[in-house]
Design a protein around this motif. Structure first.
Motif, PDB file in Angstrom:
ATOM      1  N   ILE B 165      -3.031 129.240  32.212  1.00 25.43           N
ATOM      2  CA  ILE B 165      -1.851 128.631  32.250  1.00 25.43           C
ATOM      3  C   ILE B 165      -0.810 129.428  31.503  1.00 25.43           C
ATOM      4  O   ILE B 165      -1.173 129.772  30.314  1.00 25.43           O
ATOM      5  CB  ILE B 165      -1.772 127.156  31.908  1.00 25.43           C
ATOM      6  CG1 ILE B 165      -2.694 126.313  32.916  1.00 25.43           C
ATOM      7  CG2 ILE B 165      -0.701 126.365  31.620  1.00 25.43           C
ATOM      8  CD1 ILE B 165      -3.151 125.117  32.330  1.00 25.43           C
ATOM      9  N   SER B 166       0.328 129.570  31.983  1.00 22.05           N
ATOM     10  CA  SER B 166       1.460 130.613  31.381  1.00 22.05           C
ATOM     11  C   SER B 166       2.560 129.559  30.982  1.00 22.05           C
ATOM     12  O   SER B 166       3.147 129.716  30.131  1.00 22.05           O
ATOM     13  CB  SER B 166       1.856 131.689  32.000  1.00 22.05           C
ATOM     14  OG  SER B 166       2.371 131.495  33.433  1.00 22.05           O
ATOM     15  N   ALA B 167       2.858 128.735  32.025  1.00 25.66           N
ATOM     16  CA  ALA B 167       3.743 127.682  31.558  1.00 25.66           C
ATOM     17  C   ALA B 167       3.120 126.094  31.756  1.00 25.66           C
ATOM     18  O   ALA B 167       2.737 125.999  32.853  1.00 25.66           O
ATOM     19  CB  ALA B 167       5.133 127.755  32.386  1.00 25.66           C
ATOM     20  N   TYR B 168       3.215 125.276  30.691  1.00 26.50           N
ATOM     21  CA  TYR B 168       2.654 124.002  30.617  1.00 26.50           C
ATOM     22  C   TYR B 168       3.572 122.870  31.412  1.00 26.50           C
ATOM     23  O   TYR B 168       4.707 122.797  30.879  1.00 26.50           O
ATOM     24  CB  TYR B 168       2.325 123.656  29.005  1.00 26.50           C
ATOM     25  CG  TYR B 168       1.684 122.511  28.746  1.00 26.50           C
ATOM     26  CD1 TYR B 168       0.130 122.341  28.665  1.00 26.50           C
ATOM     27  CD2 TYR B 168       2.541 121.182  28.698  1.00 26.50           C
ATOM     28  CE1 TYR B 168      -0.338 121.252  28.442  1.00 26.50           C
ATOM     29  CE2 TYR B 168       1.670 120.077  28.397  1.00 26.50           C
ATOM     30  CZ  TYR B 168       0.356 119.784  28.393  1.00 26.50           C
ATOM     31  OH  TYR B 168      -0.130 118.684  27.935  1.00 26.50           O
TER      32      TYR B 168
END
Lengths: 288, 261, 288, 261
Positions: B165-168
């Motif tokens: 996951i890079s952006a939550y």
């Protein structure tokens, strides 16, 4: 007498030694980048994105990259050499993102052991980058990332102009992270389109974007094939040619390396390089 | 009714979402979003401020805002009112609740978590190394809301679980999924693809079909989605572009027809 | 149509309500400061230094000050009203210093619960200001200060020029802390010497020091008795007169309050104030 | 020998301390330091950079650098090469090891800790409320070295213990007094007063008499110092201003004779 800080491109490139951490601004100072490639420096940690990062990797200069973005040209979602090297494990990726990178650069610039940052909380970034530590803040008890200092030994930038004493001006604003990189770096070299009189600097001090670059290199068209605002546009076809060869390098590594030889290793100087590009091509970019 | 491309429809959907006075961050490689921003600015958003690669501007007075604009585009210099984002990009996150942005991903999960890092189980030996997170972790933490925009509706992209996951987005779900970890931003509002629009159902915050584009069947959407999609009893059809929208889009934004290729 | 952000000085001053935290830039935006004094606002927390801070205190507007420096004019090492009020305990001083103040403003601007800072470690400042907490950093184990967010409700600034949409320009650089204060504040009002066309802003975006001030107030000579770079010099005699009265206020409070009445409370508008100062005096300052 | 004032002597002592290529921060209200900086810049320091209130400059080419310069002085605008200190003052502390500054104090203790906060036991009811610390806590933490400059040599100023410490010098003493608490800067180098020059003896880092100004007796110095001063067996006399120094000071810096009043 006040000392001038103008040096040659070869002298500037010699500041970069094997194993150093090097930060590259935007547009990439390609005249300097090519000199570093030519000197066959190795095991660099590179803070960079785009073509210059890919070129450094393809030329065998890089061991590790501090990377927030490694996309390529249109139609090249990921830099080809970066992708190959990262997938094979040759290249270590210090995974981060712009905010984390800027926080780490600020910590270095302020001689602090860390900076707190929120962006990245909840993501995989602290899992894949163990240098980033989740911690509980001492005031409100929130969970934040502690970002350690990111310390470039040398920062290489391209800008519109500077005086002989290291007062730098950008036209159209400094690159994305240029000021963050400069503040964190031990030493900064800026290649410029023009050297201008100190009186011109003094006539508009607010226009000085960096006061006190350690060295200035004269390099008209130095950002080619990138743009330099106020001077020339991007050489889109040249960039496309690079990425085409880089993408095909898995099946045809020779053509790609020949290209790197032709434009970086065989050209002894920036002037040599510009000769190879040719006046007609350069002047065609020269509209703004 | 006029014919239009999927990207043109997506541009219209996104343009309708933007509100006057917002600050919109323009990225790369999501042409529908790039067009949408310009459409909103020229129609109902004269006070929208655009941030293109370090330059902040309001160009609602222009007859046309052509696309695309790249970092090397000299128009940024001509249009900008400040370079407040250049060199001090993160100096004032406190007004990012007024900011809106658009995000893509090589993987997107049912809670709108997105992945730009890579595909594979072992980070040091990824099967596919992605481009990296750009600024999306910080943006997605702070902006008032954002939109996930996918150029392809593909089961390899819309997956039950991202490898990384890079952006939550909404984490593992729940209305408090963001506040629990202290993120001030409002999270992803919609996911817009060439087949449909999805939202995040209050309560679970799991992705839910919001509208299906004209000519697309529910079965197709399900077949092309890699996770079980929440489908309400009534799913409206996405409103097709109006004649006025298409006129605006084609004559004042996308004059070269990039969205029709 | 794009909305203009120019408002009147009275409307701007009405943004300041009892009990708010107000940040004042440099030079102090005196036209706005006088309007706030005139409105008899009370219990403010003021982030400020110099004559304007002293005036706010003398006029009874202040309960607390976030103070890094409260020196006066030459020969006035400490602001007289500040000193009296602090010594008597009427005024609460949130003791800090420039670096700590900037760290707290950055925390507010970045919506972080704290910023780490080193300046002040080893001093009495964290002892006399319990909001500042010594903590051990999570990366290297160093002892640092945790500075909580400092959150101005409204920031009042003076600048050279702005367009109607809140794009502000300073001449000769923004004041000391102006940009820090702006970034941290919920809302910012800037009084300016001149309103300039948007086209002029667009012709040199780098000159825009603040993009997006919430409101602009037209106030030529608005910084009087302070300087406004590019427009007029400091009215040194006027400042000296203020401090003379302020210093004597212990024995002669009436004269001092009469002075405040004359220049702040009886003058309904900035134009009224300038009438009282007189054209000859203003034009005599108007050299640069 | 020419006659000269105490402040002129102090200016000469301080000017001799500055080295070419350093970055010198100029404050307010220490006229001897203000003159010293200008003298060094015009004589042996053509690469000294001056930071005056947000403006960074090199004015070694000028025939004269008059004093004083205040924040409202228009010369700052004329002279500056950048406003790099204005609005982003603390962005690059890492080069502050090349910076030098000068500090005063309402109290100074034997280890060079200084107090600008106030005098009294109870902070909420100070007997004398001081002006506050300005930037001295951060400056004294980071700069390569700094100088304590006092306009009066007074036992109420030079005290055994400050009521409050606003800038940490050598703490309670010892060579590791600064490194122990993580301060990267080199600490106070000298304390210069109208009577003498004092340094901080390696080992204890307690203030020690370094030289006595011409015409001042050791007994006078002791009587006017509020703590027990470390006095070596041999205390040299402070070198008087040379004719060249006075010529430079009076003709190119302090033309109005502020230091002689």
């Amino acid at each position: 007498m006040r000392k001038e800080r103008i040096i040659g491109e070869d002298e500037a490139a010699a500041w970069i030694e094997d194993g150093m951490t090097v930060a590259i601004g935007a547009p990439a100072p390609m005249a300097l980048v090519r000199q570093v490639v030519r000197r066959r420096v190795r095991n660099l940690t590179v803070i960079d994105s785009g073509l210059s990062l890919d070129l450094f990797i393809a030329a065998g200069c890089v061991r590790k990259t501090v990377s927030y973005y490694a996309g390529g040209h249109l139609g090249v979602p990921v830099l080809p050499s970066f992708r190959r090297a990262a997938q094979s494990g040759e290249l270590t990726v210090w995974e981060c993102e712009e905010g984390i990178l800027c926080a780490g650069l600020q910590a270095a610039a302020q001689l602090l052991p860390f900076m707190p940052w929120r962006g990245g909380v909840g993501t995989s970034i602290p899992e894949v980058n163990p240098d980033l530590k989740l911690f509980t803040d001492p005031i409100a008890g929130e969970t934040l990332l502690a970002v350690p200092p990111i310390k470039p030994d040398v920062c290489l930038l391209h800008a519109a102009a500077a005086d002989a004493y290291g007062n730098v001006r950008h036209f159209g604003g400094p690159g994305w992270l240029d000021l963050y990189l400069y503040r964190a770096a031990d030493r900064t070299v800026v290649e410029v389109e023009q050297v201008i009189p100190n009186e011109e600097i003094r006539a508009n001090p607010w226009a000085t974007t960096i006061a006190g670059a350690d060295a200035i290199v004269r390099a008209p068209f130095g950002a080619h094939p990138f743009y330099s605002r106020g001077f020339y546009k991007q050489d889109v076809a040249f960039v496309a040619e690079y990425f085409e060869l880089a993408q095909k390098a898995e099946s045809d590594p020779a053509s790609f390396q020949q290209w790197i030889d032709r434009y970086c290793r065989e050209t002894g100087s920036h002037a040599d390089y510009l000769e190879r590009i040719g006046m007609a091509r350069l002047l065609a970019l020269n509209e703004f | 009714m006029a014919e239009y491309s999927n990207l043109e429809l997506m541009a219209c959907v996104l343009a309708r979402e933007l509100t006057d006075g917002e600050i919109v961050r323009v990225g790369v490689a999501t042409p529908a979003a790039e067009a949408a921003i310009r459409m909103a600015h020229l129609s109902h958003g004269p006070n929208i401020e655009l941030i293109f690669f370090g330059g902040r501007m309001n160009v609602a007075h222009l007859e046309s805002i052509p696309m695309p604009a790249f970092p090397w585009d000299r128009r940024i210099v001509r249009w900008s009112e400040s370079y407040s984002d250049s060199g001090h990009r993160f100096d004032r996150l406190k007004d990012w609740n007024r900011h809106v942005f658009f995000i893509g991903g090589i993987q997107v999960d049912p809670w709108g978590n997105t992945n730009l890092i890579g595909i594979g189980k072992d980070f040091s030996r990824l099967r596919f190394r992605g481009p990296g997170s750009v600024g999306t972790p910080t943006l997605s933490s702070y902006v008032g809301r954002y939109y996930i925009v996918l150029n392809n509706h593909d089961p390899r992209v819309l997956v039950e679980r991202c490898d990384f996951i890079s952006a939550y987005g909404w984490g593992r779900g729940g209305d408090d999924a963001r506040s629990r970890i202290g993120l001030p931003g409002g999270g992803p509002r919609l996911c817009v693809t060439p087949m449909c629009v999805m939202d995040f159902a209050p309560g679970t915050r799991r992705m839910r079909l919001h509208s299906i584009h004209p000519g697309v069947s529910l079965a197709d959407v399900k077949a092309r989605t890699g996770f079980e999609l929440n489908v309400p009893e009534q799913v409206p059809e996405t409103a097709a572009p109006t004649a006025a929208e298409l006129e605006l889009l084609r004559n004042r934004v996308d004059r070269e027809g990039l969205l029709r290729r």
